[in-house]
Motif scaffolding. Structure first.
Motif, PDB file in Angstrom:
ATOM      1  N   TYR A 294      36.639  -1.052 -28.461  1.00 38.42           N
ATOM      2  CA  TYR A 294      37.295  -0.283 -27.418  1.00 38.42           C
ATOM      3  C   TYR A 294      37.295  -1.249 -25.914  1.00 38.42           C
ATOM      4  O   TYR A 294      38.607  -1.044 -25.701  1.00 38.42           O
ATOM      5  N   LEU A 295      36.259  -1.861 -25.733  1.00 38.75           N
ATOM      6  CA  LEU A 295      36.475  -2.731 -24.616  1.00 38.75           C
ATOM      7  C   LEU A 295      37.320  -3.872 -24.881  1.00 38.75           C
ATOM      8  O   LEU A 295      37.848  -4.584 -23.926  1.00 38.75           O
ATOM      9  N   LYS A 296      37.292  -4.529 -26.074  1.00 37.40           N
ATOM     10  CA  LYS A 296      37.950  -5.802 -26.448  1.00 37.40           C
ATOM     11  C   LYS A 296      39.504  -5.579 -26.010  1.00 37.40           C
ATOM     12  O   LYS A 296      40.200  -6.332 -25.874  1.00 37.40           O
ATOM     13  N   GLU A 297      39.738  -4.073 -26.743  1.00 37.17           N
ATOM     14  CA  GLU A 297      41.344  -4.018 -26.698  1.00 37.17           C
ATOM     15  C   GLU A 297      41.625  -3.898 -25.119  1.00 37.17           C
ATOM     16  O   GLU A 297      42.784  -4.265 -24.644  1.00 37.17           O
ATOM     17  N   GLU A 298      40.804  -3.407 -24.519  1.00 39.23           N
ATOM     18  CA  GLU A 298      41.115  -3.247 -23.047  1.00 39.23           C
ATOM     19  C   GLU A 298      41.250  -4.782 -22.455  1.00 39.23           C
ATOM     20  O   GLU A 298      42.200  -4.743 -21.639  1.00 39.23           O
ATOM     21  N   ALA A 299      40.306  -5.601 -22.648  1.00 39.57           N
ATOM     22  CA  ALA A 299      40.403  -6.979 -22.052  1.00 39.57           C
ATOM     23  C   ALA A 299      41.818  -7.612 -22.550  1.00 39.57           C
ATOM     24  O   ALA A 299      42.504  -8.425 -21.704  1.00 39.57           O
ATOM     25  N   ARG A 300      42.189  -7.181 -23.823  1.00 34.72           N
ATOM     26  CA  ARG A 300      43.420  -8.175 -24.389  1.00 34.72           C
ATOM     27  C   ARG A 300      44.856  -7.382 -23.611  1.00 34.72           C
ATOM     28  O   ARG A 300      45.592  -8.064 -23.237  1.00 34.72           O
ATOM     29  N   ARG A 301      44.621  -6.170 -23.244  1.00 31.44           N
ATOM     30  CA  ARG A 301      45.774  -5.437 -22.510  1.00 31.44           C
ATOM     31  C   ARG A 301      45.584  -5.709 -21.290  1.00 31.44           C
ATOM     32  O   ARG A 301      46.741  -5.428 -20.434  1.00 31.44           O
ATOM     33  N   LEU A 302      44.837  -6.382 -20.508  1.00 31.74           N
ATOM     34  CA  LEU A 302      44.338  -6.383 -19.123  1.00 31.74           C
ATOM     35  C   LEU A 302      44.551  -7.846 -18.719  1.00 31.74           C
ATOM     36  O   LEU A 302      43.866  -8.051 -17.696  1.00 31.74           O
ATOM     37  N   ARG A 303      45.138  -8.723 -19.299  1.00 35.33           N
ATOM     38  CA  ARG A 303      45.005 -10.201 -19.240  1.00 35.33           C
ATOM     39  C   ARG A 303      45.914 -10.332 -17.775  1.00 35.33           C
ATOM     40  O   ARG A 303      46.992  -9.646 -17.416  1.00 35.33           O
ATOM     41  N   SER A 304      45.505 -11.223 -16.948  1.00 33.44           N
ATOM     42  CA  SER A 304      46.266 -11.743 -15.740  1.00 33.44           C
ATOM     43  C   SER A 304      46.124 -10.745 -14.869  1.00 33.44           C
ATOM     44  O   SER A 304      47.071 -11.004 -13.982  1.00 33.44           O
ATOM     45  N   THR A 305      45.450  -9.713 -14.870  1.00 31.07           N
ATOM     46  CA  THR A 305      45.476  -8.917 -13.832  1.00 31.07           C
ATOM     47  C   THR A 305      44.679  -9.638 -12.320  1.00 31.07           C
ATOM     48  O   THR A 305      43.845 -10.357 -12.709  1.00 31.07           O
ATOM     49  N   ARG A 306      45.655  -9.428 -11.267  1.00 32.56           N
ATOM     50  CA  ARG A 306      45.034 -10.014 -10.128  1.00 32.56           C
ATOM     51  C   ARG A 306      44.681  -8.992  -8.880  1.00 32.56           C
ATOM     52  O   ARG A 306      45.528  -7.758  -8.847  1.00 32.56           O
ATOM     53  N   TYR A 307      43.820  -9.424  -7.859  1.00 39.95           N
ATOM     54  CA  TYR A 307      43.699  -8.458  -6.901  1.00 39.95           C
ATOM     55  C   TYR A 307      44.803  -8.632  -5.984  1.00 39.95           C
ATOM     56  O   TYR A 307      44.673  -9.705  -5.255  1.00 39.95           O
ATOM     57  N   LYS A 308      45.423  -7.384  -5.539  1.00 38.92           N
ATOM     58  CA  LYS A 308      46.446  -7.584  -4.563  1.00 38.92           C
ATOM     59  C   LYS A 308      46.384  -6.377  -3.576  1.00 38.92           C
ATOM     60  O   LYS A 308      46.938  -5.272  -3.844  1.00 38.92           O
ATOM     61  N   PRO A 309      45.789  -6.541  -2.362  1.00 41.87           N
ATOM     62  CA  PRO A 309      45.223  -5.356  -1.903  1.00 41.87           C
ATOM     63  C   PRO A 309      46.442  -4.690  -0.983  1.00 41.87           C
ATOM     64  O   PRO A 309      46.591  -3.444  -0.964  1.00 41.87           O
ATOM     65  N   GLU A 310      47.667  -5.481  -0.798  1.00 49.27           N
ATOM     66  CA  GLU A 310      48.709  -4.930  -0.342  1.00 49.27           C
ATOM     67  C   GLU A 310      49.303  -4.159  -1.091  1.00 49.27           C
ATOM     68  O   GLU A 310      50.394  -3.325  -0.701  1.00 49.27           O
ATOM     69  N   SER A 311      49.137  -4.398  -2.484  1.00 57.20           N
ATOM     70  CA  SER A 311      49.787  -3.431  -3.525  1.00 57.20           C
ATOM     71  C   SER A 311      49.262  -2.027  -3.712  1.00 57.20           C
ATOM     72  O   SER A 311      49.931  -1.285  -4.580  1.00 57.20           O
ATOM     73  N   LEU A 312      48.025  -1.548  -3.303  1.00 62.58           N
ATOM     74  CA  LEU A 312      47.319  -0.658  -3.524  1.00 62.58           C
ATOM     75  C   LEU A 312      47.766   0.550  -2.530  1.00 62.58           C
ATOM     76  O   LEU A 312      48.142   0.248  -1.561  1.00 62.58           O
ATOM     77  N   GLY A 313      48.048   1.671  -3.184  1.00 68.58           N
ATOM     78  CA  GLY A 313      48.550   2.861  -2.238  1.00 68.58           C
ATOM     79  C   GLY A 313      47.664   4.164  -2.606  1.00 68.58           C
ATOM     80  O   GLY A 313      46.502   4.011  -3.163  1.00 68.58           O
ATOM     81  N   PRO A 314      48.277   5.359  -2.288  1.00 74.26           N
ATOM     82  CA  PRO A 314      47.593   6.488  -2.202  1.00 74.26           C
ATOM     83  C   PRO A 314      46.832   6.893  -3.509  1.00 74.26           C
ATOM     84  O   PRO A 314      45.861   7.499  -3.660  1.00 74.26           O
ATOM     85  N   ALA A 315      47.727   6.270  -4.678  1.00 74.86           N
ATOM     86  CA  ALA A 315      47.301   6.620  -5.827  1.00 74.86           C
ATOM     87  C   ALA A 315      46.118   5.884  -6.302  1.00 74.86           C
ATOM     88  O   ALA A 315      45.375   6.324  -7.418  1.00 74.86           O
ATOM     89  N   ASP A 316      45.760   4.922  -5.522  1.00 73.14           N
ATOM     90  CA  ASP A 316      44.543   3.967  -5.998  1.00 73.14           C
ATOM     91  C   ASP A 316      43.446   4.106  -4.996  1.00 73.14           C
ATOM     92  O   ASP A 316      42.700   3.320  -4.802  1.00 73.14           O
ATOM     93  N   GLN A 317      43.474   5.475  -4.554  1.00 76.53           N
ATOM     94  CA  GLN A 317      42.421   5.554  -3.391  1.00 76.53           C
ATOM     95  C   GLN A 317      40.660   5.486  -3.784  1.00 76.53           C
ATOM     96  O   GLN A 317      39.959   4.778  -3.331  1.00 76.53           O
ATOM     97  N   ASP A 318      40.688   5.779  -5.087  1.00 77.42           N
ATOM     98  CA  ASP A 318      39.185   5.903  -5.656  1.00 77.42           C
ATOM     99  C   ASP A 318      38.933   4.265  -5.933  1.00 77.42           C
ATOM    100  O   ASP A 318      37.643   3.751  -5.593  1.00 77.42           O
ATOM    101  N   MET A 319      39.914   3.388  -6.135  1.00 74.65           N
ATOM    102  CA  MET A 319      39.564   1.679  -6.432  1.00 74.65           C
ATOM    103  C   MET A 319      39.642   1.245  -4.844  1.00 74.65           C
ATOM    104  O   MET A 319      38.735   0.643  -4.621  1.00 74.65           O
ATOM    105  N   ILE A 320      40.330   1.700  -3.985  1.00 76.37           N
ATOM    106  CA  ILE A 320      40.191   1.203  -2.545  1.00 76.37           C
ATOM    107  C   ILE A 320      38.990   1.426  -2.182  1.00 76.37           C
ATOM    108  O   ILE A 320      38.313   0.508  -1.384  1.00 76.37           O
ATOM    109  N   ASP A 321      38.499   2.745  -2.302  1.00 75.09           N
ATOM    110  CA  ASP A 321      36.986   2.925  -1.904  1.00 75.09           C
ATOM    111  C   ASP A 321      35.848   2.339  -2.380  1.00 75.09           C
ATOM    112  O   ASP A 321      35.062   1.831  -1.814  1.00 75.09           O
ATOM    113  N   PHE A 322      35.964   1.950  -3.689  1.00 77.86           N
ATOM    114  CA  PHE A 322      35.336   1.204  -4.524  1.00 77.86           C
ATOM    115  C   PHE A 322      35.279  -0.169  -3.979  1.00 77.86           C
ATOM    116  O   PHE A 322      34.193  -1.033  -3.636  1.00 77.86           O
ATOM    117  N   PHE A 323      36.308  -0.701  -3.545  1.00 78.05           N
ATOM    118  CA  PHE A 323      36.553  -2.197  -3.113  1.00 78.05           C
ATOM    119  C   PHE A 323      35.924  -2.316  -1.982  1.00 78.05           C
ATOM    120  O   PHE A 323      35.251  -3.356  -1.567  1.00 78.05           O
TER     121      PHE A 323
END
Length: 373
Positions: A294-323
Motif C-alpha cells: 500500500y505504502l510503496k505504491e504511494e511512494a512510487r506515485r508521489l515521486r518528485s513532489t515538492r513543497y510549494k507554499p504559494e501553491s496551497l489554497g483553501p482546499a489544502d487547509q488541513d495541510m496548511i494547518d499541519f505545516f
C-alpha cells in the motif's frame, strides 16, 4: 483559519523526535556506527546490558567509534584507545600518567536517550525525550502494552520529498481518493491529543480496483476507520479499523541529507493465545505484505513532489494547518531548555485554530487512536 503556508526555511532540519537506529541484535558483536540525521552515530551495549547511542566520531581526532571495542561500561576508540562512558564523558586517556589531570574538557561525546522495543533500538534526537516512544491507544484512550504485540521485520522505502511533505500526507484529504482510492464518508476529525502530537481520524470506503483492495474488501470489509498520529513531525502511529480486521503499524521517518525521507515501517499484531499462536507468524507476514504494498505504491506515485507554499489554497487547509504545526516544532538542539516544561507552557502557534491548541494542552498517553488490533 490560516490562509498561507509557512516558508520552507522555518522547518527543523532534523526535528526533536524518535528515530530507528536498527536491530538490537546487530550489537551482539560489538559497536555499530551509522550515518543518521546528518551525523555519524554509534550504538553499543555495555557489559551490564545498557544500550547507548552517542556521536560516533571520537572527540580526539575523529576516528569512527563503530570500529572500537566495548570495555566494561565504556566504548574504546580504535585509534588511540580513549574511552567514553555511557554519559559521553571521556574516562581514560592512555599515556596520561598520575598527576597529569583529568581528560580534556572537549573529550566528550553527545549522547541520546534510547529505548529498546520488539528487538529494535530507537533513539531520541535531543538531550531528553520530549515524549515517550509512541505506541497504540486502546478504546479508553490508554496506552496499549507493547509486550502484548508481535512486531514484523522492518520494511523500508525512500520518499522522494522532505519529511514535512511526507508527514503532511496524513492530512491531505484530496490524496486519500486520488492515490489510495478511499472515498471519505465524512470530514476528517483533526486534533492534538498530546504535546508534540497531531492526529487525523476519518471513515472511508475502499473503492479501488487493485488486487490489494479487492482482497481487502473480501477479507476485511468495505469501510475502514483510519487514525494517523504524527509525533514530533517524523514518527507516525497508524491504525486501520476495518469491519472485520484491525491493523496497525508505526513509521519512523528519517530525514536524509539530500532532502528525501527514508521511511522505516514496522507492522504489529496482538500476540494470540492457544493454538492460534501457530498462525501468528503467517498473519504478521501477510499484514506486512499488504501494508508495505500500500505504502510503496504511494511512494512510487508521489515521486518528485515538492513543497510549494504559494501553491496551497483553501482546499489544502488541513495541510496548511499541519505545516504551521510542524514548523513550530523544536529546532535541532533548541529543545534542551524546554524538556521539562509542562504542556501548559508550550507556546501556541499563532493563528492556529483554538481547538488544536486546546488539544495540545490536554495531553494523553502516547500513540494513535485505535482499539486492539
Amino acid at each position: 483559519m490560516i490562509q498561507t503556508a509557512p516558508p520552507a526555511e522555518v522547518f527543523p532540519e532534523y526535528p526533536a523526535s524518535w528515530y530507528l537506529f536498527g536491530e538490537s541484535r546487530e550489537l551482539r558483536q560489538g559497536p555499530v556506527s551509522r550515518r543518521i540525521l546528518g551525523r555519524l552515530l554509534v550504538a553499543f551495549r555495555t557489559e551490564s546490558g545498557r544500550l547507548v547511542v552517542m556521536d560516533g566520531e571520537c572527540a580526539h581526532l575523529g576516528a569512527d567509534l563503530g570500529f572500537g571495542d566495548v570495555v566494561g561500561e565504556t566504548i574504546r576508540c580504535p585509534f588511540h584507545h580513549w574511552q567514553y562512558g555511557c554519559d559521553g564523558a571521556c574516562v581514560a586517556v592512555p599515556g596520561q600518567g598520575p598527576g597529569q589531570g583529568r581528560p580534556p574538557a572537549f573529550a566528550r561525546q553527545r549522547t541520546y536517550p534510547t529505548e529498546e522495543r520488539h528487538g529494535y533500538l530507537f533513539f531520541f534526537n535531543g538531550r531528553e525525550p520530549l515524549f515517550p516512544l509512541p505506541f497504540f491507544l486502546n478504546d479508553e484512550g490508554l496506552g496499549e502494552d507493547p509486550a502484548g504485540y508481535a512486531a514484523s521485520e522492518v520494511f523500508r522505502y525512500v520518499g522522494d520529498c522532505t519529511w514535512y511533505m511526507n508527514s503532511a500526507h496524513a492530512f491531505d484529504r484530496q490524496h486519500f481518493a486520488a492515490v489510495h482510492d478511499r472515498e471519505l464518508m465524512g470530514p476528517p476529525a483533526i486534533d492534538c491529543p498530546a504535546p508534540y502530537a497531531r492526529r487525523n481520524s476519518y471513515l472511508a470506503k475502499v473503492v479501488g480496483d487493485t488486487g490489494f483492495d479487492r482482497i481487502l474488501r473480501y477479507t476485511a470489509g468495505r469501510t475502514v476507520k483510519t487514525t494517523l498520529t504524527i509525533w514530533g513531525g517524523t514518527f507516525a502511529v497508524i491504525t486501520a479499523d476495518f469491519e472485520r480486521v484491525r491493523s496497525g503499524f508505526v513509521m519512523a521517518m528519517e530525514p536524509l541529507e539530500d532532502g528525501r525521507t527514508m521511511c522505516h515501517g514496522i507492522v504489529f499484531a496482538p500476540r494470540p493465545r492457544g493454538p492460534l499462536g501457530l498462525l501468528a507468524p503467517l498473519q504478521l507476514r501477510l499484514r506486512r505484505l499488504f501494508t508495505y504494498g500500500y505504502l510503496k505504491e504511494e511512494a512510487r506515485r508521489l515521486r518528485s513532489t515538492r513543497y510549494k507554499p504559494e501553491s496551497l489554497g483553501p482546499a489544502d487547509q488541513d495541510m496548511i494547518d499541519f505545516f504551521h504545526w510542524a514548523a513550530a516544532l523544536p529546532q535541532k538542539g533548541d529543545h534542551e531548555e524546554k524538556d521539562c516544561l509542562p504542556a501548559s507552557a508550550i507556546p501556541a502557534v499563532p493563528d492556529v485554530p483554538a481547538v488544536l491548541r486546546a488539544g495540545a494542552a490536554a495531553g494523553s498517553p502516547a500513540g494513535g487512536r485505535g482499539a486492539r488490533l
